[in-house]
Each structure stands twice: as structure tokens, then as C-alpha cells.
Design a protein around this motif. Sequence first.
Motif, PDB file in Angstrom:
ATOM      1  N   LYS A 148     -10.701   0.369 -11.212  1.00 17.82           N
ATOM      2  CA  LYS A 148      -9.438  -0.979 -12.084  1.00 17.82           C
ATOM      3  C   LYS A 148      -9.706  -1.691 -10.425  1.00 17.82           C
ATOM      4  O   LYS A 148      -8.958  -1.434  -9.041  1.00 17.82           O
ATOM      5  CB  LYS A 148      -8.029   0.331 -12.044  1.00 17.82           C
ATOM      6  N   GLY A 149      -8.902  -2.989 -11.226  1.00 18.73           N
ATOM      7  CA  GLY A 149      -8.595  -4.041 -10.142  1.00 18.73           C
ATOM      8  C   GLY A 149     -10.009  -4.667  -9.360  1.00 18.73           C
ATOM      9  O   GLY A 149      -9.580  -6.056  -9.413  1.00 18.73           O
ATOM     10  N   SER A 163     -12.331 -11.461 -15.363  1.00 24.30           N
ATOM     11  CA  SER A 163     -11.199 -11.091 -15.403  1.00 24.30           C
ATOM     12  C   SER A 163     -10.870  -9.748 -14.038  1.00 24.30           C
ATOM     13  O   SER A 163     -11.821  -9.517 -13.386  1.00 24.30           O
ATOM     14  CB  SER A 163     -12.298 -10.012 -16.846  1.00 24.30           C
ATOM     15  N   LYS A 164      -9.983  -9.107 -14.416  1.00 26.89           N
ATOM     16  CA  LYS A 164      -9.472  -8.555 -14.175  1.00 26.89           C
ATOM     17  C   LYS A 164      -9.717  -6.934 -14.466  1.00 26.89           C
ATOM     18  O   LYS A 164      -8.814  -6.390 -15.742  1.00 26.89           O
ATOM     19  CB  LYS A 164      -8.025  -8.496 -12.618  1.00 26.89           C
ATOM     20  N   GLU A 166      -8.005  -3.709 -16.225  1.00 31.71           N
ATOM     21  CA  GLU A 166      -6.790  -2.852 -15.667  1.00 31.71           C
ATOM     22  C   GLU A 166      -7.159  -1.499 -16.475  1.00 31.71           C
ATOM     23  O   GLU A 166      -6.199  -0.687 -15.781  1.00 31.71           O
ATOM     24  CB  GLU A 166      -5.603  -3.906 -17.063  1.00 31.71           C
ATOM     25  N   TYR A 167      -7.837  -1.625 -17.005  1.00 30.60           N
ATOM     26  CA  TYR A 167      -8.205   0.004 -17.538  1.00 30.60           C
ATOM     27  C   TYR A 167      -9.906   0.372 -18.281  1.00 30.60           C
ATOM     28  O   TYR A 167     -10.829  -0.587 -18.250  1.00 30.60           O
ATOM     29  CB  TYR A 167      -7.675   0.053 -19.545  1.00 30.60           C
TER      30      TYR A 167
END
Length: 180
Positions: A148-149, A163-164, A166-167
Amino acid sequence: MKTPTAVAEFLINGALSFDEKLENLWYRIAQQAQFSLKENSYMLDNLSNSLKFAAHNIMQHESHQLAQTQQRLKYFSKQQIRGESEKLTMMRKKLHSDSQKRLGNISEKLSHYQKFLIASDPEQILKRGFTYTSVNGTSLSQVHELKKGDLLETISEKHLLQSKVEYIKNREKNEPKEKK
């Protein structure tokens, strides 16, 4: 023969007659020997001339045979060379034909590889609607663990997206894809 003189005369006359006969025989033997020598010499001369003539004829015949053999050898050599030349010409044509076929096959394969390479070109793949995603500069397919991240970079035909994460949900290999 009553007297020694008559006996002596008889013996002398017999010896003279014998000597005359012996001389006559000697003369005839000498004449016969001369005749035989002349006849044999004549025969030897004839035989010598016959041998010279026969040797000359044999030499002429053999020379003629040799000339004919040379002519036949020249003719058959030319025929052999002509035949081998024709074989070489046919082989050259076959080699050229086979080379053209082989080059055609290679050209066809190269064309196929070229099409494959063009189709495999990343730009072409992006034009078909696919994207390329990397995590911190490493292809997503090469990353073993996503967190994550993490920052994702996605490239499409016309866009560069960042994009980062998140899930994250890990899919099992045999699990069917979710329908949206």
C-alpha cells in the motif's frame, strides 16, 4: 701282273685315275657349294627384303591404328567434356533455382518475423488498447510484492498515468476473474 713294273704302272694309273676322280669330285663339290651359297644368299636377301617390307607394312598399319585411336580419343574426350559441361550447366541452373526457392522461403520467414516484431512493438501494443504498468521503474509483472502506498506508473497510447496503491487483494491462481 707279272712284273713289278706292271704292278707299279697299274698302281700309278689307279692312283692317277683316283686322283683325277677325286679332283673332279672336289671341283663338283666346290661348284655345288658355290651354287648353294649363291642360292642361300639370294634367299637370305629375299627374306631380308620381305622382313623389311613386312616391318614397314606393320609400322604403317600400327601408325594408322594409332592415328585412328587418337581421333577416337579426341572425339570421345570432346563428347565427355560436352556431357560434363551440360551436367554442370544443369547443376548451375538447379543450384540457382534451389537458391531462389531457399531465398524466397527465407524472405517469407523474415517477412513473418518482421510482422511479428512490428506486432510486438510496445507502441503497437499500446495502440491496440493495452497499457504498461511499472512500480518504481520495475515492470509490474516483475514485482513480487506490492505494498500500500507504492507509486504505479501506467503508460497508454496517449497518456502517462501515475497512481498510488490504496487497496491490494491477492487472487488465487485458479480463482476466476471478477466480473465488473
